[in-house]
Write an enzyme that holds these catalytic residues in place. Sequence first.
Site, PDB file in Angstrom:
ATOM      1  N   GLY A  11      -3.889 -59.331 -70.788  1.00  0.00           N
ATOM      2  CA  GLY A  11      -2.673 -58.524 -71.421  1.00  0.00           C
ATOM      3  C   GLY A  11      -2.442 -57.144 -71.003  1.00  0.00           C
ATOM      4  N   ARG A  72      -3.109 -64.471 -67.516  1.00  0.00           N
ATOM      5  CA  ARG A  72      -4.454 -64.893 -67.861  1.00  0.00           C
ATOM      6  C   ARG A  72      -4.806 -66.189 -66.860  1.00  0.00           C
ATOM      7  NH1 ARG A  72      -5.624 -61.899 -72.507  1.00  0.00           N
ATOM      8  NH2 ARG A  72      -3.610 -61.518 -73.728  1.00  0.00           N
ATOM      9  N   ASP A 103     -11.805 -57.777 -71.457  1.00  0.00           N
ATOM     10  CA  ASP A 103     -13.019 -58.577 -71.558  1.00  0.00           C
ATOM     11  C   ASP A 103     -12.838 -59.886 -70.502  1.00  0.00           C
ATOM     12  OD1 ASP A 103     -15.482 -59.041 -73.138  1.00  0.00           O
ATOM     13  OD2 ASP A 103     -14.190 -61.118 -73.561  1.00  0.00           O
ATOM     14  N   THR A 126      -6.903 -52.543 -71.832  1.00  0.00           N
ATOM     15  CA  THR A 126      -6.729 -53.505 -72.951  1.00  0.00           C
ATOM     16  C   THR A 126      -6.241 -52.451 -73.995  1.00  0.00           C
ATOM     17  OG1 THR A 126      -7.568 -55.011 -74.674  1.00  0.00           O
ATOM     18  CG2 THR A 126      -9.155 -53.706 -73.293  1.00  0.00           C
ATOM     19  N   ASP A 128      -6.747 -53.415 -77.150  1.00  0.00           N
ATOM     20  CA  ASP A 128      -7.933 -53.797 -78.172  1.00  0.00           C
ATOM     21  C   ASP A 128      -8.901 -52.622 -78.311  1.00  0.00           C
ATOM     22  OD1 ASP A 128      -6.240 -55.745 -78.490  1.00  0.00           O
ATOM     23  OD2 ASP A 128      -7.672 -57.200 -77.650  1.00  0.00           O
ATOM     24  N   ASP A 130     -11.662 -52.962 -76.908  1.00  0.00           N
ATOM     25  CA  ASP A 130     -13.123 -53.647 -77.593  1.00  0.00           C
ATOM     26  C   ASP A 130     -13.980 -53.833 -76.545  1.00  0.00           C
ATOM     27  OD1 ASP A 130     -11.331 -55.159 -76.112  1.00  0.00           O
ATOM     28  OD2 ASP A 130     -11.570 -57.022 -77.365  1.00  0.00           O
ATOM     29  N   ARG A 172      -7.219 -59.942 -81.914  1.00  0.00           N
ATOM     30  CA  ARG A 172      -7.615 -61.209 -82.352  1.00  0.00           C
ATOM     31  C   ARG A 172      -8.975 -61.180 -82.532  1.00  0.00           C
ATOM     32  NH1 ARG A 172      -5.496 -64.133 -77.066  1.00  0.00           N
ATOM     33  NH2 ARG A 172      -6.319 -62.791 -75.654  1.00  0.00           N
TER      34      ARG A 172
HETATM   35  O1  F6P Z   1      -5.936 -58.601 -75.615  1.00  0.00           O
HETATM   36  C1  F6P Z   1      -4.902 -57.963 -75.844  1.00  0.00           C
HETATM   37  C2  F6P Z   1      -3.836 -58.391 -76.831  1.00  0.00           C
HETATM   38  O2  F6P Z   1      -2.845 -58.004 -77.150  1.00  0.00           O
HETATM   39  C3  F6P Z   1      -4.590 -59.014 -78.361  1.00  0.00           C
HETATM   40  O3  F6P Z   1      -4.578 -57.918 -79.007  1.00  0.00           O
HETATM   41  C4  F6P Z   1      -3.692 -60.227 -78.771  1.00  0.00           C
HETATM   42  O4  F6P Z   1      -4.455 -61.074 -79.631  1.00  0.00           O
HETATM   43  C5  F6P Z   1      -3.208 -60.928 -77.527  1.00  0.00           C
HETATM   44  O5  F6P Z   1      -3.618 -59.795 -76.420  1.00  0.00           O
HETATM   45  C6  F6P Z   1      -2.041 -61.596 -77.202  1.00  0.00           C
HETATM   46  O6  F6P Z   1      -2.186 -62.270 -76.018  1.00  0.00           O
HETATM   47  P1  F6P Z   1      -0.881 -62.841 -75.566  1.00  0.00           P
HETATM   48  O7  F6P Z   1      -0.141 -61.761 -74.951  1.00  0.00           O
HETATM   49  O8  F6P Z   1      -1.332 -63.625 -74.442  1.00  0.00           O
HETATM   50  O9  F6P Z   1      -0.333 -63.851 -76.616  1.00  0.00           O
END
Ligand code: F6P
Length: 322
Positions: A11, A72, A103, A126, A128, A130, A172
């Site tokens: 992301g 991804r 991650d 990120t 997040d 995390d 998430r």
């Molecule tokens: O990892 C970053 C993040 O924004 C999370 O907080 C979220 O759950 C996820 O990516 C959403 O991913 P995507 O943009 O692939 O739907």
Amino acid sequence: MKKIAVLTSGGDSPGMNACIRAVVRTAIYNKVEVMGIMHGYNGMIGNEFIPLGAKSVANIIHRGGTILKTARSSKFTTIEGQQRALENLMKHGIDGVVAIGGDGTLKGALEFGKICSIPFVGCPGTIDNDLIGTDFTIGYDTAINTVVEAVDKIRDTAESHDRLFFVEVMGRDAGLIALRAGIGVGAECILMPETKTDIETLIKRLNSGRKNKASKIIIVAEGDEAGGAFTIAEHVKRRLPDFDTRVTVLGHIQRGGNPSAMDRVNSSRMGFAAVEALLAGKSGVMIGIINKKIAYTPFENATKHTQRLDPDLMRMLDILSL
Ligand code: F6P
């Protein structure tokens, strides 16, 4: 080290561009050539390499998103994909890689290290926050400020209508956006994947709060095990029909926007340190900032654990939201 590559993966997060800029300019200062890899690991497999010069990263420090695009990559989890990626790195004469991402990005680099001896250094990109090994990841500060700005607006209308709002934020697997932004907006309650959400306790809390409180804001991290904001709000509405309840899901607005000053500075420091780490012979480590100092954490330690929520913050939240 004559030539390095830089990529962004997973992301996107505000500050990635500032980090790319720092990587490119630090490398050039040290007479090292830089290639950008478009679309993260997918571009490494698909041979999307582009030369980057000092000018190609001009005027990007303030821009959200990533000029290198991101993805991804499921292909990179296969041995065929990894072999293709390695062939391309060798074809371009790459001596070191800076991978900016979360991650999944660091886990990918760790796995790739089993077949690839080219040094890899990571920067934690990120929203997040995390990852272990840094106090703040690239994009987290901007994301929580975006949430605070949005929820302040929601608070105005909630207050005018005497309403209860459930606001869903990203995360998430982690509730760190919910926690900090929730404290910043004076949320009445914060629901996160790291803590058990019990609807009965939530209802008791809503009933026992100050009776004359006009607005109530509950921040829900998308990964909360009781479901998203809509599901939780449905349960609560059934039990408390007298509450005028609304739901807002903030979504991808949290990933965009100009990076905050703190994200620009941290991203620049981490990109700069990543190149210096490669030049010093380091590999398989994530660059972080702990207590204002650059820190190096092996990929496996950075990704293996989830950050513990600060118990002092949790205790304070309960008291301040009375
Ligand atoms: O990892 C970053 C993040 O924004 C999370 O907080 C979220 O759950 C996820 O990516 C959403 O991913 P995507 O943009 O692939 O739907």
